[in-house]
Enzyme design. Sequence first.
Site, short mmCIF file in Angstrom:
data_model
loop_
_atom_site.label_atom_id
_atom_site.label_comp_id
_atom_site.label_asym_id
_atom_site.label_seq_id
_atom_site.Cartn_x
_atom_site.Cartn_y
_atom_site.Cartn_z
N PHE A 178 3.60 -1.31 -5.05
CA PHE A 178 2.20 -1.36 -5.50
C PHE A 178 1.94 -2.65 -6.27
O PHE A 178 2.76 -3.04 -7.11
CB PHE A 178 1.90 -0.19 -6.45
CG PHE A 178 2.02 1.17 -5.84
CD1 PHE A 178 0.98 1.73 -5.12
CD2 PHE A 178 3.19 1.92 -6.01
CE1 PHE A 178 1.09 3.00 -4.56
CE2 PHE A 178 3.30 3.19 -5.46
CZ PHE A 178 2.25 3.74 -4.74
N ASP A 179 0.79 -3.24 -6.04
CA ASP A 179 0.28 -4.25 -6.96
C ASP A 179 -0.30 -3.48 -8.15
O ASP A 179 -0.52 -2.27 -8.06
CB ASP A 179 -0.80 -5.07 -6.23
CG ASP A 179 -1.52 -6.05 -7.14
OD1 ASP A 179 -0.87 -6.58 -8.06
OD2 ASP A 179 -2.73 -6.27 -6.94
N GLY A 180 -0.57 -4.18 -9.27
CA GLY A 180 -1.09 -3.52 -10.45
C GLY A 180 -2.60 -3.44 -10.49
O GLY A 180 -3.20 -2.44 -10.07
N PHE A 291 1.09 -2.40 -1.02
CA PHE A 291 -0.35 -2.30 -1.28
C PHE A 291 -0.79 -3.39 -2.24
O PHE A 291 -0.23 -3.52 -3.34
CB PHE A 291 -0.68 -0.94 -1.91
CG PHE A 291 -0.42 0.25 -1.03
CD1 PHE A 291 -1.31 0.60 -0.02
CD2 PHE A 291 0.71 1.03 -1.21
CE1 PHE A 291 -1.08 1.71 0.79
CE2 PHE A 291 0.94 2.15 -0.41
CZ PHE A 291 0.05 2.47 0.60
N ASP A 293 -4.53 -5.89 -3.51
CA ASP A 293 -5.97 -6.14 -3.31
C ASP A 293 -6.25 -7.61 -2.98
O ASP A 293 -7.38 -7.97 -2.69
CB ASP A 293 -6.76 -5.74 -4.56
CG ASP A 293 -6.49 -6.66 -5.74
OD1 ASP A 293 -7.44 -7.15 -6.36
OD2 ASP A 293 -5.29 -6.91 -6.03
#
Length: 312
Positions: A178-180, A291, A293
């Site tokens: 995961f990105d933060g 993942f 954004d």
Amino acid sequence: MAEPESTVINTDVKQKDPSEALVIAVTTRAIFNLEEEHKLYLEKGKEEYARHQQANQDKPLPPGTAFAFIQAAQYVNEKILESNLAEKDLFDILVLSNNSPESGVRIINSAKHYGLEISKFCFVSNKDSTQYLKSHGVKLFLSADRIDVCNALRRGVSAALVFQQEVQAPSTPLRVVFDGDAVLFSDETDQVFQEQGLEGAVRYERAMEAVPMGEGPLKAFAMHLGKICKKFSQEKSPIRTYLVTARSGRDMGVRAIKTLQEWGLAIDEAFFMDGAPKGPILAQIQPHIFFDDGLHNIQGAQDVGVPSAWVP
């Protein structure tokens, strides 16, 4: 009025209880490589596409971007049931398709060919198939269509856009990165960064250090994943989770760690990249899905052959 969906129950696999399971919905173009067929659909129309699918219904489709992720989720289910046959907290995979049931036979045959544990195939002729996500208890939706993903996020379902790419199937355990900000966490700090630059963002983070960050679009999915992880000791877990964020560990790492602790979400490894490219670390981790954004990060992941999903 929305046209009703046609659901085909896969009697070859054990049906899960959607109120307990981690339900993941994938579209056909996310799990299989349907780029040629999709091109045919766009150029020649729905009828020609349906004819092609029916004529090739016994020819398995090649794996798509989310294929290895779904296979690894199946491996986790096997490990859970090995220790407790009555366990209901399992991955439950369903395929959501804009195909008609007739042209969907190839999709079902392909899943069976690869031995994929997909419990339901939902065929929706209606344009917006995301209206059925909540009724199926879906916790994560993966699609190759941006409008689908935006609609799902608007409906409050964790969702991400997968880009078709050649994926080497990594080995188990299931590895999720995961990105933060704007993925696990809200985009509040990103917004400060846009308005006040890096120094402003660092000042904001220091002032807010004791205050947990808001929820990002994938928090609910990550929390359910964390709940499954807790069934195992860390050494024996069939799942590994990672945080790979552009934040710097020194200036902006503390709040991220405190937020995860506040949520009770244990992440196996965290990498604070301080703006450095994520590709090299992702190449080392070899996740089943990443993942983020940021489209530049997605591109960097694709360049090293990592299956990626964009959270718009």
